[in-house]
Design an enzyme around this catalytic site. Structure first.
Site, PDB file in Angstrom:
ATOM      1  N   ARG A  49       6.394  16.883  13.638  1.00 30.26           N
ATOM      2  CA  ARG A  49       7.835  16.905  13.883  1.00 30.26           C
ATOM      3  C   ARG A  49       8.368  15.486  13.804  1.00 30.26           C
ATOM      4  O   ARG A  49       7.654  14.537  14.166  1.00 30.26           O
ATOM      5  CB  ARG A  49       8.188  17.452  15.284  1.00 30.26           C
ATOM      6  CG  ARG A  49       7.556  18.763  15.646  1.00 30.26           C
ATOM      7  CD  ARG A  49       7.924  19.891  14.720  1.00 30.26           C
ATOM      8  NE  ARG A  49       9.356  20.127  14.599  1.00 30.26           N
ATOM      9  CZ  ARG A  49       9.894  20.939  13.700  1.00 30.26           C
ATOM     10  NH1 ARG A  49       9.125  21.564  12.830  1.00 30.26           N
ATOM     11  NH2 ARG A  49      11.192  21.118  13.646  1.00 30.26           N
ATOM     12  N   GLU A  52      -9.790   6.959  10.019  1.00 28.52           N
ATOM     13  CA  GLU A  52      -8.758   7.206  11.037  1.00 28.52           C
ATOM     14  C   GLU A  52      -9.387   7.249  12.431  1.00 28.52           C
ATOM     15  O   GLU A  52      -8.840   6.711  13.389  1.00 28.52           O
ATOM     16  CB  GLU A  52      -8.056   8.550  10.784  1.00 28.52           C
ATOM     17  CG  GLU A  52      -7.178   8.585   9.556  1.00 28.52           C
ATOM     18  CD  GLU A  52      -6.397   9.898   9.455  1.00 28.52           C
ATOM     19  OE1 GLU A  52      -5.822  10.346  10.452  1.00 28.52           O
ATOM     20  OE2 GLU A  52      -6.363  10.477   8.356  1.00 28.52           O
ATOM     21  N   HIS A  61      -1.176   7.486  10.112  1.00 30.71           N
ATOM     22  CA  HIS A  61      -0.795   8.082   8.828  1.00 30.71           C
ATOM     23  C   HIS A  61      -1.887   7.775   7.797  1.00 30.71           C
ATOM     24  O   HIS A  61      -2.326   6.625   7.685  1.00 30.71           O
ATOM     25  CB  HIS A  61       0.550   7.497   8.368  1.00 30.71           C
ATOM     26  CG  HIS A  61       1.060   8.139   7.116  1.00 30.71           C
ATOM     27  ND1 HIS A  61       1.688   9.374   7.118  1.00 30.71           N
ATOM     28  CD2 HIS A  61       1.014   7.745   5.817  1.00 30.71           C
ATOM     29  CE1 HIS A  61       2.016   9.687   5.874  1.00 30.71           C
ATOM     30  NE2 HIS A  61       1.624   8.727   5.070  1.00 30.71           N
TER      31      HIS A  61
HETATM   32  C1  GRF Z   1      -4.333  13.084  10.113  1.00 25.66           C
HETATM   33  O1  GRF Z   1      -4.694  12.846   8.781  1.00 25.66           O
HETATM   34  C2  GRF Z   1      -3.243  12.135  10.543  1.00 25.66           C
HETATM   35  O2  GRF Z   1      -3.347  10.872   9.970  1.00 25.66           O
HETATM   36  C3  GRF Z   1      -2.004  12.836  10.040  1.00 25.66           C
HETATM   37  O3  GRF Z   1      -2.240  14.196  10.276  1.00 25.66           O
HETATM   38  C4  GRF Z   1      -3.652  14.441  10.282  1.00 25.66           C
HETATM   39  C5  GRF Z   1      -3.971  15.073  11.597  1.00 25.66           C
HETATM   40  O4  GRF Z   1      -5.323  15.442  11.690  1.00 25.66           O
HETATM   41  N1  GRF Z   1      -0.825  12.332  10.703  1.00 25.66           N
HETATM   42  P1  GRF Z   1      -5.946  15.828  13.108  1.00 25.66           P
HETATM   43  O5  GRF Z   1      -5.084  16.953  13.669  1.00 25.66           O
HETATM   44  O6  GRF Z   1      -5.921  14.607  13.973  1.00 25.66           O
HETATM   45  O7  GRF Z   1      -7.338  16.299  12.791  1.00 25.66           O
END
Ligand code: GRF
Length: 205
Positions: A92, A175, A110
């Site tokens: 959102r 990430e 991101h």
């Molecule tokens: C991740 O790739 C994050 O960078 C993006 O949405 C995805 C979420 O993945 N904003 P998760 O729900 O944390 O597994």
């Protein structure tokens, strides 16, 4: 004193899990006070519950305006005495009521090197563009989508034969390392915002 995080999710929750693990392993001195999802059956809610974390579902549907949804989310975060808000796959846009309740205290992750490839399907965008390197960005959330001051970035190579799925998986591994690090950096304090730049106080010698 351990700082209180509020994590907002909409889905899988693997970045939430990475934060939980970093806290459990002592790499991040924080407590997750609440996980809030706008989707009732988001798998990430079960991950939080399994870790003994309180969860709240606030659907984004049925409000007179988007601001009312935002106010409700801000109220739940405030009620849980949250210091820092982490968006982790929260699908959102964050509006003024939430931004004003937590100025410069909302983080997002991101899966691209912003400002390249904001918005949806950044991994597909990266492949379509033909870049050789993509990556991860953790940034402060502002009113503009995926455009706030950058806290930390990590490159991830694009390899021949990559599909959006394989590239997303390689970026996701990064990430999971980057998000706890960025949260730690922000919680350490001593940083300031200069224009668009997030400037950490401590510089490496
Ligand atoms: C991740 O790739 C994050 O960078 C993006 O949405 C995805 C979420 O993945 N904003 P998760 O729900 O944390 O597994």
């Amino acid at each position: 004193m351990s700082r209180r995080l509020g994590v907002l999710i909409s889905g899988r929750g693997s970045n939430l899990q990475a934060l939980i693990r970093a806290i459990q392993e002592g790499r991040l001195d924080a407590t997750i006070a609440v996980v809030i999802s706008n989707i009732a059956d988001a798998p990430g809610l079960a991950l939080a519950q399994a870790a003994g974390i309180e969860t709240v579902t606030i659907s984004h549907k049925g409000w007179p305006s988007r601001a009312d949804f935002d106010r409700e989310v801000a109220g739940a975060l405030t009620a849980h005495q949250v210091d820092l808000v982490c968006l982790a796959g929260f699908m959102r846009l964050v509006g003024q009521p939430l931004l004003e309740a937590f100025p410069n205290r909302i983080l997002n992750i991101h899966p691209s090197l912003l400002p390249s490839f904001p918005g949806i399907e950044p991994q597909r965008q990266a492949l379509d563009h033909g870049v050789k390197v993509s990556g991860v960005t953790v940034h402060l959330v502002t009113a503009d989508l995926d455009a706030g001051p950058i806290i930390l970035q990590r490159p991830v190579p694009v390899v021949d034969g990559d599909t959006p799925v394989t590239l997303a998986a390689r970026i996701l591994e990064e990430e999971h390392r980057a998000y706890p690090e960025a949260v730690r950096l922000v919680l350490e304090g001593g940083w300031r915002i200069e224009g668009r730049r997030f400037v950490a106080l401590r510089t490496t010698a």
